[in-house]
Design an enzyme around this catalytic site. Structure first.
Site, PDB file in Angstrom:
ATOM      1  CB  SER A 413       4.551   5.721   0.066  1.00 50.19           C
ATOM      2  OG  SER A 413       4.159   6.192   1.328  1.00 50.19           O
ATOM      3  CG  HIS A 434       5.963   5.087  -4.243  1.00 53.69           C
ATOM      4  ND1 HIS A 434       5.068   4.051  -4.154  1.00 53.69           N
ATOM      5  CD2 HIS A 434       6.607   5.130  -3.048  1.00 53.69           C
ATOM      6  CE1 HIS A 434       5.161   3.483  -2.961  1.00 53.69           C
ATOM      7  NE2 HIS A 434       6.097   4.131  -2.267  1.00 53.69           N
ATOM      8  CD  GLU A 446       3.268   2.098  -6.848  1.00 55.91           C
ATOM      9  OE1 GLU A 446       3.268   2.951  -5.943  1.00 55.91           O
ATOM     10  OE2 GLU A 446       2.507   1.110  -6.827  1.00 55.91           O
ATOM     11  CG  ASN A 484       2.685   0.986  -0.662  1.00 54.86           C
ATOM     12  OD1 ASN A 484       3.366  -0.041  -0.718  1.00 54.86           O
ATOM     13  ND2 ASN A 484       3.218   2.178  -0.460  1.00 54.86           N
TER      14      ASN A 484
END
Ligand code: T1G
Length: 681
Positions: A413, A434, A446, A484
């Site tokens: 991540s 991801h 992702e 994120n």
């Protein structure tokens, strides 16, 4: 003949208007002109006794051309076309395949008869565009299925399979798969000379609701939480109420038009229409053409067996792809398998899946304890602990085990994918996939493109994500990739603000009123404060809460206390800890901060980080960042996402807001604002 229409007369005087305007026969001006020409031709031709309206390609008309709503209407407008069709005194049959959606279904409802192949689906999904069915759908559908069912169908926007549509009376008859045109022409022959039914004339299904305003009040009350921040649902309810309360059809149509116009002019609809195209844009990679060959992915290996890998495995199983699930121990493997089985059985109990579908999925899993079991896999997804050394060790072993053409993907991540790839002799076959937890539910993936990831592998990963029913967003390597990374700013600013004396509740409430399902502190308490990787260097409130054994909802509360029913309450313990940390770090109180200022304080830095992600070329385009925030963090779609929202506010205002917080604005943000330009237009 027109650009996209062909007009032929079949035996028995059946005029067939056939439209073929890829990709989805959208009811844009070219299609409208073609239908208009065909219908006029057959209306005026005495040899033609009935008309069939059919489409080529993959689907019947899939709706208005959404892109047209940003421009003034061009004649013949949808309403002008529909009025023409309804005035024709010959029976008209709509022949449906694929997805008759929005204006496509509304067009079919104007016709006198509807025939569909069993694989077809029909629906009114306008709500997802911040609109309502504005070509008679809110007045005609209730006249067929009744008010309550019509509300459900228009608020969910979900497509209805043809077999169900037949039950509901939306379509009249099913055609043979592959025999739609023949069956439609045959149906047309049987209705020649008969009085042609018109949906507009029906009252039987709406009369029972007349004089019952409680139907609508109850419906709105029941769905208040889901509708929060959206305008379209409320207007849809009003339009359906008009269908029941106003007997005169044309007056009902006038009411629908008013309510539609309100929505079309709303910023929410502009945002949701923008998002419709943004979500489809993510798959387009400027330097990797659509024609790039991809690798067939028939068997997949998933390593990890933790919370993430179970969901990842399910994503593949749901798409019918065989999975070899590898765990380090029999106990972990059995636990992973048990969780997967339990989730599928829960879905079956809730009627979301049949037992046979559960069995088919479980039959696709091969449990294993040794990486050697992955020797034939086309793709291997690693989801072990989020530590670079552990991942590099796994990738080095995979490199020795996996067949030469296999693709090796990491679910990392935020770690450096290039560093992980360097542990193998095949960095060109290494990519990031991801997933967002729960991986079998969240639609965002992702796709992380390493410095040496080949075009073929990127193209394969993007196509695979779509095959899993996900939305792929391409990211270059950086800490946190896109979602994120940018949303981490919201958390950081929330931490700052709470140390300046605002309560977690004030901050969370402002963010919820903006449109998020929950605020940052509610989310941290839910996820758990002892999240790995939150290792902060300096003293933080979260760190002190963990030291006080307050891990969030799962143990002793966190920023909030929780009663036996799990309801959050302000926590005097957390308040004391917050005050202690603020004092220890010499942070002064901020005084009164309004909700609007809280939103700016937390979300302008997200926009700023998005600008950095763009200027560093981590993301290809601003709209990709919006898709990542909306799908990864439930950023409210009716604002369009951080970048679209910033454009609507005005980038100059965002730059000034950041300066007021002593936050250095990204160069791209400053330059774009200075040019009076925007990120997403
Ligand atoms: N308008 C314009 N472009 C459209 C479009 C539309 N309605 N539907 C699809 N496209 C484009 C899409 O952008 C993509 O383009 C390509 O077609 C393939 O789409 C007055 C107000 C039909 C189920 O909301 O749900 O009618 O990226 O990738 O996965 O009451 O498209 O290739 O350049 O999605 O096979 C109501 C929207 C409109 C249906 C096919 N209708 N479309 O899914 O392909 S408003 C909708 C879909 C309206 C009236 C109201 C899906 C699909 P590109 P795709 P797909």
């Amino acid at each position: 003949m027109s650009e996209v229409g062909t007009y032929t007369v079949e035996d028995g005087g059946i005029g067939v208007v056939a439209i073929d305007h890829p990709p989805v026969n959208a009811l844009g001006i070219v299609t409208r002109r073609a239908i208009d020409a065909g219908c006029r031709k057959f209306a005026d031709d005495d040899a033609v006794k009935a008309i069939v309206l059919i489409c080529g390609g993959r689907t019947f008309i899939a709706g208005a051309d959404i892109a047209e709503f940003d421009h003034p209407p061009i004649a013949p407008t949808i309403h002008q076309l529909f009025d023409l069709i309804e005035a024709i005194d010959k029976p008209i049959v709509a022949a449906i395949h694929g997805t008759a959606l929005g204006a496509g279904l509304e067009l079919a409802l104007i016709c006198n008869y509807r025939i569909a192949v069993p694989s077809a689906r029909v629906g009114l999904p306008e709500v997802s565009l911040g609109l309502l069915p504005g070509a008679g759908g809110t007045q005609r559908l209730p006249r067929i299925v009744g008010v309550e069912r019509a509300l459900e169908l228009m608020i969910s926007g979900a497509p209805v399979p043809a077999t169900k549509a037949l039950e509901l009376g939306i379509i009249d008859v099913l055609a043979e798969e592959g025999g739609l045109r023949e069956d439609a022409v045959a149906l047309a022959r049987t209705v020649i000379g008969k009085p042609a039914p018109r949906v507009r004339d029906r009252q039987d299904m709406v009369a029972p609701a007349r004089g019952h305003p409680e139907i609508y009040a109850d419906f709105l009350q029941k769905n208040a939480r889901a509708f929060r921040g959206f305008k379209a649902p409320g207007n849809i309810v009003k339009a359906v109420e008009a269908a029941a309360e106003i007997e005169d059809f044309d007056a009902g149509m006038a009411r629908e038009a008013e309510l539609f116009a309100e929505l079309l002019a709303s910023p929410e609809s502009a945002a949701q229409r923008y998002y419709f195209f943004a979500e489809r844009e993510t798959a387009k990679i400027p330097d990797i053409p659509r024609s790039t060959p991809t690798v067939a992915i028939d068997t997949v290996g998933v390593i990890g067996g933790g919370a993430m890998s179970g969901g990842i495995a399910m994503s593949f199983l749901d798409a019918g792809i065989a999975v070899t699930l590898v765990e380090a121990s029999r106990e972990a493997l059995d636990r992973g398998l048990a969780v997967i089985r339990e989730k599928y059985q829960n879905s079956a109990q809730k009627g979301r899946m049949t037992p046979a579908q559960v069995d088919r999925r479980l039959a696709l899993i091969t449990p294993a304890l040794d990486l050697a079991a992955l020797a034939e896999a086309d793709l291997i997804v690693e989801a072990v602990v989020e530590e670079e050394s552990a991942k590099k060790e796994v990738f080095a072993r995979l490199d020795a085990v996996a067949r030469p053409g296999a693709i090796l993907a990491s679910n990392t991540s935020f770690l450096d994918l290039d560093a992980i790839a360097s542990a193998t002799g095949r960095p060109d076959r290494v990519v990031g996939l991801h997933f967002f937890p729960p991986a079998n539910v969240m639609r965002l993936v992702e796709v992380v493109r390493g410095a040496r990831t080949s075009a073929e592998v990127v193209a394969t990963a993007m196509a695979l994500a779509k095959k899993l029913g996900k939305v792929p967003v391409l990211s270059r390597v950086c800490a946190g990739f896109i979602a994120n990374r940018i949303m981490g700013e919201r958390g950081r600013q929330a931490d700052r603000l709470v140390l300046q004396g605002l309560t977690p509740h004030e901050i969370d409430r402002a963010i919820q009123d903006f449109g998020f399902a929950m605020g940052p502190f509610q989310m941290m308490d839910l996820v758990g404060l002892d999240v790995p990787g939150r290792g902060d260097t300096e003293r933080t409130v979260a760190g002190d809460l963990v030291k006080a054994d307050r891990l969030g909802q799962k143990r002793n509360g966190g920023y909030y206390d929780y009663d036996d029913q799990g309801a959050a309450m302000p926590s005097p313990v957390a308040a004391r800890i917050i005050a202690d940390v603020a004092r220890a770090r010499g942070i002064a109180a901020a005084g009164q901060v309004s909700s609007e200022q809280i939103v700016a304080r937390l979300l302008y830095p997200v926009v700023n980080e998005g600008a950095k992600v763009l200027e560093e070329h981590v993301a290809i385009r601003a709209s990709d960042i919006d898709v990542a925030a909306i799908l990864g963090y439930n950023w409210p779609v009716f604002t369009g996402g951080p970048m679209f929202w910033a454009d609507m506010i005005g980038l100059r205002k965002v730059v000034d807001g950041l300066a007021a917080q002593d936050i250095e604005p990204a160069k791209l943000l400053v330059d774009t604002a200075a040019r009076g330009a925007a990120f997403t237009r």
